[in-house]
Write a protein that holds these residues in place. Structure first.
Motif, PDB file in Angstrom:
ATOM      1  N   ALA A 247       0.828  -1.192   0.160  1.00 34.55           N
ATOM      2  CA  ALA A 247       0.054  -0.056   0.064  1.00 34.55           C
ATOM      3  C   ALA A 247       0.694   1.248  -0.196  1.00 34.55           C
ATOM      4  N   GLU A 248       1.875   1.119   0.602  1.00 32.84           N
ATOM      5  CA  GLU A 248       2.957   2.208   0.472  1.00 32.84           C
ATOM      6  C   GLU A 248       3.548   2.406  -0.439  1.00 32.84           C
ATOM      7  N   ILE A 249       3.885   1.506  -1.489  1.00 35.20           N
ATOM      8  CA  ILE A 249       4.271   1.620  -2.576  1.00 35.20           C
ATOM      9  C   ILE A 249       3.215   2.101  -3.639  1.00 35.20           C
ATOM     10  N   GLY A 250       2.074   1.443  -3.754  1.00 39.52           N
ATOM     11  CA  GLY A 250       0.914   1.944  -4.627  1.00 39.52           C
ATOM     12  C   GLY A 250       1.342   1.713  -5.897  1.00 39.52           C
ATOM     13  N   THR A 251       0.971   2.693  -6.727  1.00 37.46           N
ATOM     14  CA  THR A 251       1.123   2.499  -8.170  1.00 37.46           C
ATOM     15  C   THR A 251       2.441   3.427  -8.800  1.00 37.46           C
ATOM     16  N   ASN A 252       3.396   3.911  -7.718  1.00 38.66           N
ATOM     17  CA  ASN A 252       4.395   4.597  -7.865  1.00 38.66           C
ATOM     18  C   ASN A 252       5.413   3.908  -8.400  1.00 38.66           C
ATOM     19  N   VAL A 253       5.878   3.868  -9.564  1.00 39.87           N
ATOM     20  CA  VAL A 253       6.599   3.401 -10.491  1.00 39.87           C
ATOM     21  C   VAL A 253       8.379   3.448  -9.829  1.00 39.87           C
ATOM     22  N   GLU A 254       8.582   4.826  -9.412  1.00 39.93           N
ATOM     23  CA  GLU A 254       9.656   4.817  -8.758  1.00 39.93           C
ATOM     24  C   GLU A 254      10.014   4.388  -7.615  1.00 39.93           C
ATOM     25  N   GLN A 255       9.069   4.002  -6.884  1.00 41.78           N
ATOM     26  CA  GLN A 255       9.162   3.050  -5.760  1.00 41.78           C
ATOM     27  C   GLN A 255       8.971   1.646  -5.898  1.00 41.78           C
ATOM     28  N   ALA A 256       8.773   1.247  -6.978  1.00 40.99           N
ATOM     29  CA  ALA A 256       8.548  -0.213  -7.275  1.00 40.99           C
ATOM     30  C   ALA A 256       9.556  -1.181  -7.040  1.00 40.99           C
ATOM     31  N   LEU A 257       9.440  -2.293  -6.481  1.00 41.37           N
ATOM     32  CA  LEU A 257      10.635  -3.420  -5.935  1.00 41.37           C
ATOM     33  C   LEU A 257      11.330  -3.320  -7.087  1.00 41.37           C
ATOM     34  N   LEU A 258      10.988  -3.462  -8.319  1.00 42.07           N
ATOM     35  CA  LEU A 258      11.806  -3.577  -9.586  1.00 42.07           C
ATOM     36  C   LEU A 258      13.054  -2.350  -9.839  1.00 42.07           C
ATOM     37  N   THR A 260      13.763  -0.301  -7.506  1.00 40.36           N
ATOM     38  CA  THR A 260      14.791  -0.125  -6.414  1.00 40.36           C
ATOM     39  C   THR A 260      15.554  -1.264  -6.228  1.00 40.36           C
ATOM     40  N   ASN A 261      15.503  -2.308  -7.064  1.00 42.59           N
ATOM     41  CA  ASN A 261      16.331  -3.508  -7.146  1.00 42.59           C
ATOM     42  C   ASN A 261      16.268  -4.223  -5.558  1.00 42.59           C
ATOM     43  N   THR A 262      14.823  -4.183  -5.255  1.00 40.69           N
ATOM     44  CA  THR A 262      14.605  -4.679  -4.037  1.00 40.69           C
ATOM     45  C   THR A 262      13.507  -6.009  -4.273  1.00 40.69           C
ATOM     46  N   GLY A 263      13.267  -6.264  -5.582  1.00 42.52           N
ATOM     47  CA  GLY A 263      12.384  -7.411  -6.065  1.00 42.52           C
ATOM     48  C   GLY A 263      12.899  -8.157  -7.317  1.00 42.52           C
ATOM     49  N   ALA A 264      12.488  -9.246  -7.558  1.00 39.68           N
ATOM     50  CA  ALA A 264      12.869 -10.138  -8.605  1.00 39.68           C
ATOM     51  C   ALA A 264      11.997 -10.077  -9.810  1.00 39.68           C
ATOM     52  N   TYR A 265      10.754 -10.089  -9.718  1.00 39.35           N
ATOM     53  CA  TYR A 265       9.292  -9.961 -10.509  1.00 39.35           C
ATOM     54  C   TYR A 265       8.535  -8.816 -10.307  1.00 39.35           C
ATOM     55  N   GLY A 266       7.874  -8.487 -11.030  1.00 41.18           N
ATOM     56  CA  GLY A 266       6.708  -7.333 -10.979  1.00 41.18           C
ATOM     57  C   GLY A 266       5.637  -7.569 -11.846  1.00 41.18           C
ATOM     58  N   ILE A 267       4.401  -6.966 -11.723  1.00 39.77           N
ATOM     59  CA  ILE A 267       3.404  -7.112 -12.674  1.00 39.77           C
ATOM     60  C   ILE A 267       2.948  -5.732 -12.852  1.00 39.77           C
ATOM     61  N   TRP A 268       3.266  -5.167 -14.394  1.00 36.44           N
ATOM     62  CA  TRP A 268       3.277  -3.720 -14.668  1.00 36.44           C
ATOM     63  C   TRP A 268       2.793  -3.650 -16.131  1.00 36.44           C
ATOM     64  N   TRP A 269       2.068  -2.578 -16.519  1.00 43.15           N
ATOM     65  CA  TRP A 269       1.822  -2.210 -17.963  1.00 43.15           C
ATOM     66  C   TRP A 269       3.376  -2.152 -18.811  1.00 43.15           C
ATOM     67  N   SER A 270       3.340  -2.833 -19.982  1.00 44.94           N
ATOM     68  CA  SER A 270       4.349  -3.049 -20.753  1.00 44.94           C
ATOM     69  C   SER A 270       5.188  -1.599 -20.971  1.00 44.94           C
ATOM     70  N   ASN A 271       4.610  -0.808 -21.063  1.00 42.12           N
ATOM     71  CA  ASN A 271       5.196   0.719 -21.456  1.00 42.12           C
ATOM     72  C   ASN A 271       5.628   1.485 -20.188  1.00 42.12           C
ATOM     73  N   GLN A 272       5.518   0.560 -19.116  1.00 41.37           N
ATOM     74  CA  GLN A 272       6.185   1.122 -17.961  1.00 41.37           C
ATOM     75  C   GLN A 272       7.577   0.365 -17.814  1.00 41.37           C
ATOM     76  N   LEU A 273       7.879  -0.512 -18.635  1.00 38.01           N
ATOM     77  CA  LEU A 273       9.277  -1.089 -18.631  1.00 38.01           C
ATOM     78  C   LEU A 273      10.596  -0.034 -18.472  1.00 38.01           C
ATOM     79  N   GLY A 274      10.275   1.004 -19.267  1.00 38.63           N
ATOM     80  CA  GLY A 274      11.381   1.944 -19.668  1.00 38.63           C
ATOM     81  C   GLY A 274      11.556   2.638 -18.242  1.00 38.63           C
ATOM     82  N   ALA A 275      10.482   3.190 -17.414  1.00 39.18           N
ATOM     83  CA  ALA A 275      10.653   3.701 -16.304  1.00 39.18           C
ATOM     84  C   ALA A 275      11.187   2.710 -15.150  1.00 39.18           C
ATOM     85  N   LEU A 276      10.655   1.486 -15.023  1.00 33.39           N
ATOM     86  CA  LEU A 276      11.225   0.680 -14.267  1.00 33.39           C
ATOM     87  C   LEU A 276      12.642   0.365 -14.430  1.00 33.39           C
ATOM     88  N   SER A 277      13.200   0.227 -15.503  1.00 31.35           N
ATOM     89  CA  SER A 277      14.435  -0.135 -16.171  1.00 31.35           C
ATOM     90  C   SER A 277      15.455   1.261 -15.642  1.00 31.35           C
TER      91      SER A 277
END
Length: 423
Positions: A247-258, A260-277
């Motif tokens: 809930a703290e992370i929510g839909t904030n891409v910048e705080q996502a586990l991927l 911040t390198n604190t997660g191995a997998y994630g479930i997102w829209w494909s066009n968010q790959l760039g921001a996550l990478s």
């Protein structure tokens, strides 16, 4: 959001009548014979800069037209737009999300673009995702799909093998995510999770059910409970963080586990790959979502990132049409926007800009092409769908925080969701 639209409509009924000529109070003819149109959109600072560049290019090619960008952040966009539409002050060109398409078209706010904008080079299946009752009220800007993402290096570092995403199941997804968390000593989570309606739509399709069916919720209570069961198992096995952390992370891409390198997998829209990478600084990849054992289909679908639409009350339809046509069909526009509004659906524009796409965007393009034949047709949600994300998130969190039972939450969701769709 539907309620906000209705309140705005009632509160400004007198204004709407007085401004029945429409077109937006800020659009019109300027000194020197130029015509000004207003274009509303939402997004980040980077999107605003790209949009200003594309507007400048359009004005360079169309010197008798000025385009005024009406920018908002996502949180305030629809409230602002609803108020303007209700007051008869709608922007000439509007950005609309698919969940709001039936809502705005049904209220007579959008012009029928059938035959008014060149759509010959667009993906015709995707184009249908802008139609309501057989009329083309909006045209998709670009496409994406809801998918799994993975940091391969993290998976392998924790002694796990990459999955065969054509065959992996939700049970396997949970097991490998659990193993990653355990092997890392808790420094890296196996995966995140979310309550996006797109996730539930995919899962329902794997059970042979529709999210929406004839203007109502088409899913059973059992499907909702099974979906929540996946989330509960992820938490119970420590394959993913608890409800409070997510809930703290929510839909904030910048705080996502991927990111911040604190997660191995994630479930997102494909066009968010760039921001996550970009946030991760590491290479991330796209995967098909896991499936239920024996599922009739994978359930994934191609969806417009957003739509271009026009006000039904615009006094400058010719100029507005030119702008929409430019956004869709001009390679210069495509070369500026690239994948910001999803990968272009215009085949010629996409071919023209391929060499300009980042490696991450190329990866997204290749992934969508590889799964395209497996994807279900896009379905335009009915009126009331704009409320669905809030309703689903609220009931999901009540389950995962232990405030209610899955049975009670499922009954409550179905009641609230169908009430929203009923109007």
């Amino acid at each position: 959001m539907k309620r906000k639209f209705t309140v705005a409509l009632l509160a400004t009924a007198v204004m709407a009548a007085a401004a029945a000529c429409g077109g937006g109070s800020e659009s019109g003819t300027e000194a020197g014979g130029k015509t000004k149109i207003v274009f509303s959109y939402w997004g980040s600072d980077s999107r605003q800069k790209l949009t200003e560049q594309v507007i400048a290019k359009f004005e360079e090619k169309n010197p008798t037209i000025d385009v005024e960008g009406d920018f908002s952040d996502w949180g305030s966009y629809y409230e602002k737009l609803a108020t303007k539409v209700a007051a008869g002050d709608a922007p000439d060109v509007m950005t609309i999300e698919i969940r709001g398409l039936a809502e705005y078209a049904g209220r007579g706010a959008l012009a029928d673009l059938t035959g008014k904008v060149n759509t010959a080079d667009l993906d015709q299946q995707v184009l249908a995702a802008g139609q309501v009752d057989g009329k083309q009220y909006a045209i998709p800007s670009g496409v994406n799909t809801f998918a799994a993402m993975v940091n391969k290096a993290t998976v392998e570092k924790q002694g796990q093998q990459l999955p065969d995403d054509k065959a992996w199941t939700w049970d396997q997804f949970i097991e490998t995510s659990k193993a990653i968390t355990e092997k890392s000593g808790g420094s890296v989570w196996g995966t995140d999770y979310n309550f996006n309606p797109a996730f539930l739509q995919v899962f329902a399709a794997q059970r042979g059910e529709k999210f929406y069916d004839n203007g109502k919720i088409g899913m059973s209570a059992d499907t909702l409970k099974a979906w929540w069961g996946i989330h509960q198992k992820l938490i119970e096995t420590k394959a993913a963080p608890d409800a409070a952390k997510m809930a703290e992370i929510g839909t904030n891409v910048e705080q996502a586990l991927l990111a911040t390198n604190t997660g191995a997998y994630g479930i997102w829209w494909s066009n968010q790959l760039g921001a996550l990478s970009k946030g991760s600084g590491q290479e991330l990849d796209l995967l098909r979502l896991p499936k239920l054992e024996g599922a009739p289909s994978g359930g994934m679908f191609l969806q417009p990132a957003m739509h271009w639409s026009m006000s039904a009350k615009s006094e400058h339809t010719a100029e507005a049409q030119k702008f929409v046509d430019f956004l869709l069909n001009d390679a210069d526009a495509g070369g500026i926007l690239l994948s910001d509004r999803g990968l272009p659906t215009n085949a010629k524009v996409l071919e023209a800009i391929k060499s300009k796409l980042t490696p991450t965007d190329q990866k997204t393009l290749d992934f969508i092409e590889s799964v395209k034949s497996e994807l279900s047709p896009t379905v335009v949600p009915p009126k009331g769908a704009m409320e669905m994300e809030d309703i689903l998130k609220r009931n999901s969190e009540e389950v995962l925080f232990g405030k209610t039972t899955p049975d009670a939450a499922a009954a409550k969701f179905l009641q609230e969701a169908n009430a929203a769709l009923a109007g």
